[in-house]
Structures are given as C-alpha cells and as structure tokens.
Motif scaffolding. Structure first.
Motif, PDB file in Angstrom:
ATOM      1  N   ASP A 280      11.959  -9.767  14.717  1.00  0.00           N
ATOM      2  CA  ASP A 280      11.516  -8.985  13.559  1.00  0.00           C
ATOM      3  C   ASP A 280      11.278  -9.977  12.421  1.00  0.00           C
ATOM      4  O   ASP A 280      12.132 -10.171  11.562  1.00  0.00           O
ATOM      5  N   ASP A 281      10.115 -10.622  12.454  1.00  0.00           N
ATOM      6  CA  ASP A 281       9.845 -11.735  11.538  1.00  0.00           C
ATOM      7  C   ASP A 281       8.813 -11.355  10.484  1.00  0.00           C
ATOM      8  O   ASP A 281       7.759 -10.803  10.828  1.00  0.00           O
ATOM      9  N   ALA A 282       9.107 -11.697   9.235  1.00  0.00           N
ATOM     10  CA  ALA A 282       8.089 -11.553   8.189  1.00  0.00           C
ATOM     11  C   ALA A 282       7.003 -12.590   8.479  1.00  0.00           C
ATOM     12  O   ALA A 282       7.310 -13.733   8.842  1.00  0.00           O
ATOM     13  N   LEU A 283       5.745 -12.212   8.348  1.00  0.00           N
ATOM     14  CA  LEU A 283       4.651 -13.159   8.577  1.00  0.00           C
ATOM     15  C   LEU A 283       4.204 -13.731   7.235  1.00  0.00           C
ATOM     16  O   LEU A 283       3.932 -12.980   6.293  1.00  0.00           O
ATOM     17  N   SER A 284       4.123 -15.046   7.164  1.00  0.00           N
ATOM     18  CA  SER A 284       3.622 -15.662   5.925  1.00  0.00           C
ATOM     19  C   SER A 284       2.126 -15.341   5.805  1.00  0.00           C
ATOM     20  O   SER A 284       1.490 -14.938   6.784  1.00  0.00           O
ATOM     21  N   ARG A 285       1.574 -15.558   4.636  1.00  0.00           N
ATOM     22  CA  ARG A 285       0.154 -15.255   4.457  1.00  0.00           C
ATOM     23  C   ARG A 285      -0.691 -16.186   5.327  1.00  0.00           C
ATOM     24  O   ARG A 285      -1.728 -15.779   5.860  1.00  0.00           O
TER      25      ARG A 285
ATOM     26  N   ALA B 252      11.667   5.437  10.979  1.00  0.00           N
ATOM     27  CA  ALA B 252      12.537   5.353   9.799  1.00  0.00           C
ATOM     28  C   ALA B 252      12.162   4.138   8.946  1.00  0.00           C
ATOM     29  O   ALA B 252      12.307   4.146   7.729  1.00  0.00           O
ATOM     30  N   ARG B 253      11.650   3.079   9.600  1.00  0.00           N
ATOM     31  CA  ARG B 253      11.233   1.883   8.854  1.00  0.00           C
ATOM     32  C   ARG B 253       9.850   2.058   8.249  1.00  0.00           C
ATOM     33  O   ARG B 253       9.557   1.494   7.201  1.00  0.00           O
ATOM     34  N   ILE B 254       8.979   2.760   8.944  1.00  0.00           N
ATOM     35  CA  ILE B 254       7.590   2.928   8.449  1.00  0.00           C
ATOM     36  C   ILE B 254       7.230   4.425   8.489  1.00  0.00           C
ATOM     37  O   ILE B 254       6.434   4.856   9.321  1.00  0.00           O
ATOM     38  N   PRO B 255       7.816   5.192   7.574  1.00  0.00           N
ATOM     39  CA  PRO B 255       7.582   6.635   7.581  1.00  0.00           C
ATOM     40  C   PRO B 255       6.190   6.981   7.043  1.00  0.00           C
ATOM     41  O   PRO B 255       5.524   6.148   6.430  1.00  0.00           O
TER      42      PRO B 255
ATOM     43  N   MET C 136       0.848  -1.200   0.000  1.00  0.00           N
ATOM     44  CA  MET C 136       0.000   0.000   0.000  1.00  0.00           C
ATOM     45  C   MET C 136       0.886   1.253   0.000  1.00  0.00           C
ATOM     46  O   MET C 136       1.814   1.358   0.805  1.00  0.00           O
ATOM     47  N   ALA C 137       0.627   2.177  -0.919  1.00  0.00           N
ATOM     48  CA  ALA C 137       1.424   3.404  -0.949  1.00  0.00           C
ATOM     49  C   ALA C 137       1.083   4.234   0.292  1.00  0.00           C
ATOM     50  O   ALA C 137      -0.053   4.225   0.751  1.00  0.00           O
ATOM     51  N   ASP C 138       2.077   4.955   0.820  1.00  0.00           N
ATOM     52  CA  ASP C 138       1.843   5.710   2.048  1.00  0.00           C
ATOM     53  C   ASP C 138       0.692   6.697   1.906  1.00  0.00           C
ATOM     54  O   ASP C 138      -0.090   6.903   2.819  1.00  0.00           O
ATOM     55  N   ALA C 139       0.585   7.318   0.696  1.00  0.00           N
ATOM     56  CA  ALA C 139      -0.449   8.330   0.490  1.00  0.00           C
ATOM     57  C   ALA C 139      -1.860   7.727   0.572  1.00  0.00           C
ATOM     58  O   ALA C 139      -2.823   8.410   0.889  1.00  0.00           O
TER      59      ALA C 139
ATOM     60  N   GLU D  38       4.090  -2.931   8.518  1.00  0.00           N
ATOM     61  CA  GLU D  38       4.207  -3.325   7.122  1.00  0.00           C
ATOM     62  C   GLU D  38       5.400  -2.604   6.511  1.00  0.00           C
ATOM     63  O   GLU D  38       5.412  -1.381   6.406  1.00  0.00           O
ATOM     64  N   VAL D  39       6.443  -3.388   6.179  1.00  0.00           N
ATOM     65  CA  VAL D  39       7.670  -2.821   5.619  1.00  0.00           C
ATOM     66  C   VAL D  39       7.837  -3.364   4.202  1.00  0.00           C
ATOM     67  O   VAL D  39       7.865  -4.586   4.012  1.00  0.00           O
ATOM     68  N   ASP D  40       7.939  -2.470   3.223  1.00  0.00           N
ATOM     69  CA  ASP D  40       8.060  -2.874   1.811  1.00  0.00           C
ATOM     70  C   ASP D  40       6.987  -3.898   1.434  1.00  0.00           C
ATOM     71  O   ASP D  40       7.291  -4.921   0.808  1.00  0.00           O
ATOM     72  N   GLY D  41       5.768  -3.651   1.863  1.00  0.00           N
ATOM     73  CA  GLY D  41       4.649  -4.512   1.475  1.00  0.00           C
ATOM     74  C   GLY D  41       4.581  -5.825   2.230  1.00  0.00           C
ATOM     75  O   GLY D  41       3.723  -6.668   1.943  1.00  0.00           O
ATOM     76  N   VAL D  42       5.465  -6.028   3.205  1.00  0.00           N
ATOM     77  CA  VAL D  42       5.466  -7.290   3.969  1.00  0.00           C
ATOM     78  C   VAL D  42       5.064  -7.001   5.419  1.00  0.00           C
ATOM     79  O   VAL D  42       5.640  -6.117   6.060  1.00  0.00           O
ATOM     80  N   ARG D  43       4.083  -7.745   5.922  1.00  0.00           N
ATOM     81  CA  ARG D  43       3.672  -7.570   7.323  1.00  0.00           C
ATOM     82  C   ARG D  43       4.661  -8.293   8.221  1.00  0.00           C
ATOM     83  O   ARG D  43       5.000  -9.462   7.978  1.00  0.00           O
TER      84      ARG D  43
END
Ligand SMILES: C[S@@+](CC[C@H](N)C(=O)[O-])C[C@H]1O[C@@H](n2cnc3c(N)ncnc32)[C@H](O)[C@@H]1O
Ligand code: SF4
Length: 386
Positions: free
Chosen positions: A309-314, A55-58, A1-4, A278-283
């Motif tokens: 700091d774990d990526a969550l699978s779908r 800084a990670r989720i601006p 999701m785009a920040d805007a 959500e960082v770079d589209g990954v929760r």
C-alpha cells in the motif's frame, strides 16, 4: 478531487485464482487444487475485502467490473452474483456499467453463461488461444477448436458484448498460416479481439523448453511481419488496434482495461490483485497476498488481504502514465505528464524518436507511438522516461 466531482471512470478488478490445469506458457497468479474450492468462504472474503476497500475510498460510482484469473468461469454463477451484490452495497454501480468475466471456452463452462448473465455480467472474454487442435494441445489447453467456437457462439447469443483471445508468433508458425487463422477468427469475432504474441515467461515449462532450444520462437523479422499482418487484417475487418494487442470496433474498446491504460482509478479485490486508488488526494499502489489460502486467512483475520500500500510520488505517476498510455493508439496528453512530473517531456528526445518514425504528435497535441514504434515500445518508453 471531491467525491461529488468524480465523473471519471472507476473500475473494480476481482481475481479468481484457480484453473483446472496450468498452461505451460502462463505465469498469471493461477493455481490448481485437487479438492473442491469452498466458494462460500471465498464469497465471504471477497465481501470483506470489498467493504474494507470501500471504507478507504467511499462514494465512488463503479463504471466497470472485471472478473479475471485464473479461470473465473469456474466460479458458480451464485458466487459471481454475490460479489456483484457486495460491490453494489458499498459503491454505486452505474446503470451502464461494463461487467466482464474471463472464460475458458470449454463446453462445461459455456453452460454457466446463462447464470452469469442473470447475475449481471454483460460481457465475456474467452481464451480461445488458437483455432488449430494440434497447437491447442501444445499450449496445454483442455478444449478443442470446435468447442471454443461453440463457446463463442453461445457467448454471441447470450451477451451484448464478447471478445476472445488468440496467441500468435508461436513456434513454427508461418505468416500464411497466421493470416488464415486470423481470417477465420475475424469471421467469428464480434466487436473486440485480443491478439497476443507468445511471450516466454520466466520459470514456466515453456521457459525451460526455450532455454534448451526445444521451443524456438519466430525471429524478429518474422515477428514484425506477423504483427504488421495482424494490424492490417484487423483494421481491414473494422477492428483497428486501439492498444498494442487489442483490437475493437471504435466505441467497443474494453472500458475496464482503458481505466488501466489511461492511468485511472481501480480497486483490486482477491488474491494477488493490484489497485491504484486515491486516498486523501494521494494516489496509492496496492497489492494483495498472492497465495489463495494465505489471502483467505489474512482477510479472515485482518479484514483485507492488502500487503502493499504505497503512496506514488508524482514522478512515479508520470512514469506510469507513459508506460500505460503509450500502449494506446490515442497516446498521452503531454500536458498531463508535465502536470504530474513538474517538467515537460524532453523535446529533443521526442524529436529524435520522431526522426526514427517511432512517435508522432497528433493535430490536437497528443503524443503517440506509431506503427513502427510499437514493436520497440519498451525502448521508446525507457527513452522518454529517462
Ligand atoms: C488471464 S489469461 C487467461 C484467461 C483464461 N484463463 C484462459 O486461459 O482462457 C488472459 C490471456 O493472456 C494470454 N496469455 C497468457 N499467457 C501468455 C503468454 N505467455 N504469452 C502470450 N499471451 C499469454 C492468453 O491469451 C490469455 O487468454
Ligand atoms: S492461460 Fe488461463 S487457463 Fe491457462 S493457466 Fe493461465 S489463467 Fe489458467
């Protein structure tokens, strides 16, 4: 999701890990220290961790902030104000943001309420626990029922919104006694009440007493009756349950906790705080070092206290949606589950659970747990997730 495009709620949780004494039932990340806490040092560390997270989720707009504990009402108002300033420097805080602080209801703490309000807090949640002094002593509480009700009155006068917590299904509690206590609580309640059944948490003093038979909980039948009476009495008073243990006037739900239950995005700041970001589209699931002094040192050397700091699978996200969303009276959107899991919920299992009266599908297609399903919620979730 785009920040805007981010119109969805975003919450910030801030953990204050200290208490004046440890209650024998509690397994929250809370610690008692003999020496005074160096609050300016904690402010610096909270500020650093907020900066690192931003800084990670601006670019987020913060819709809710929650100071939880421990006992956040031991924080100086200036400490709370400094943390709120740091959040506002790194993200945009919505003008109507809900800013809650958990408070213990002693007279000393109530004297700080004006300062919290000036700092920007607009909602307090008070841990009243019981309106019976003998029970408060048994629960290891440092306040009396009178003091707690006085603190509720100060909260009512000072904040737009307040809530308080009670613990029920306690040893020896009868249905009539609870009905009377709840009626007295509802007479003092505003728009929101949290009512928790006493849980025996491993490795607490209550767990030891329970194991040796010195602390006996109500049996399942009485537990069910106590729960039913709670739902009924709160609904009659205009505060229906919107979550297993939370009751509110419609529209007055705790917006911060709704972010968790609706599987939204939130940052966790402070010792032992959890986040879902959500960082770079990954929760991602994050957690910080739990021990306060170790967390401080980590932040002072690394700039943050994150240890998980774990990526969550779908699949993991779909399971969390069930686990959190089915706690809510509104239930979940099965289409959201299907989009995450890549498969629909099993219609056979839903039909079987509905046959037992544990779940139902609403007119708009949501799946929710019924009143008879809530006491067996864990089993319902496990069945659907299998
Ligand atoms: C983070 S805690 C406490 C906030 C504050 N320190 C206090 O004690 O007033 C939030 C709430 O969880 C509830 N709670 C904690 N341990 C519990 C347990 N073992 N069983 C049921 N409720 C519990 C209490 O009602 C408490 O107010
Ligand atoms: S219940 Fe509240 S005051 Fe008691 S130990 Fe837990 S966090 Fe601290």
């Amino acid at each position: 999701m785009a920040d805007a495009d981010r119109a969805t709620p975003f919450g910030v949780y801030v953990h204050w890990p200290f208490c004046l004494s440890k209650c024998p039932y509690c397994d929250f990340n809370s610690h008692v220290r003999q020496a005074a806490i160096d609050q300016p040092r904690y402010v610096a560390a909270f500020t650093a961790e907020i900066a690192a997270t931003a800084a990670r989720i601006p670019g987020r707009t913060v819709s809710t902030i929650f100071f939880g504990g421990g006992t956040p009402s031991l924080m100086a108002p200036a400490t709370v104000g400094a943390v709120l300033d740091a959040i506002a420097r790194h993200w945009t805080v919505a003008p109507d943001a809900e800013i809650t602080l958990e408070a213990n209801p002693s007279s000393v703490e109530a004297t700080r309420f004006r300062g919290y309000r000036a700092a920007g807090v607009n909602r307090v949640s008070l841990g009243v626990q019981s309106l019976d002094d003998a029970v408060l002593r048994q629960l290891g509480r440092l306040h009396t029922a009178r003091e707690a009700l006085d603190a509720v009155a100060v909260a009512r006068a000072m904040f737009e919104r307040y809530s308080f917590d009670l613990i029920y299904a306690r040893p020896g509690q009868t249905l009539t006694a609870w009905r009377n206590e709840l009626a007295a609580a509802l007479a003092q309640a505003g728009e929101h009440l949290s009512l928790y059944q006493l849980t025996i948490e491993p490795e607490t003093p209550f767990a030891a007493l329970h194991a040796t038979g010195k602390l006996v909980l109500p049996d399942d039948d009485l537990g069910r009756d106590l729960y039913d009476a709670t739902l009924e009495q709160c609904a009659t008073a205009g505060l229906p349950a919107y979550e297993v243990s939370n009751h509110a006037r419609p529209g007055a739900e705790c917006r911060h906790n709704l972010v968790y239950w609706r599987a939204g995005e939130y940052a966790g700041i402070g010792p032992g705080a959890h986040g879902r970001i959500e960082v770079d589209g990954v929760r991602r699931a994050t957690a910080t070092e739990k021990r306060p002094e170790a967390w401080l040192m980590r932040v002072e050397t690394a700039g943050h206290g994150v240890t998980v700091d774990d990526a969550l699978s779908r699949d993991e996200q779909a399971d969390e949606l069930l686990l959190m969303g089915l706690r809510l009276a509104e239930g979940i959107d099965p289409a959201r589950y299907a989009a995450l899991a890549g498969r629909r919920l099993d219609t056979g299992r839903i039909a079987a659970l509905a046959g037992h009266g544990f779940v139902e599908t609403t007119a708009d297609g949501r799946l929710r747990v019924t009143r008879s399903g809530f006491p067996v919620l864990d089993a319902v979730v496990a069945d659907l997730a299998a």
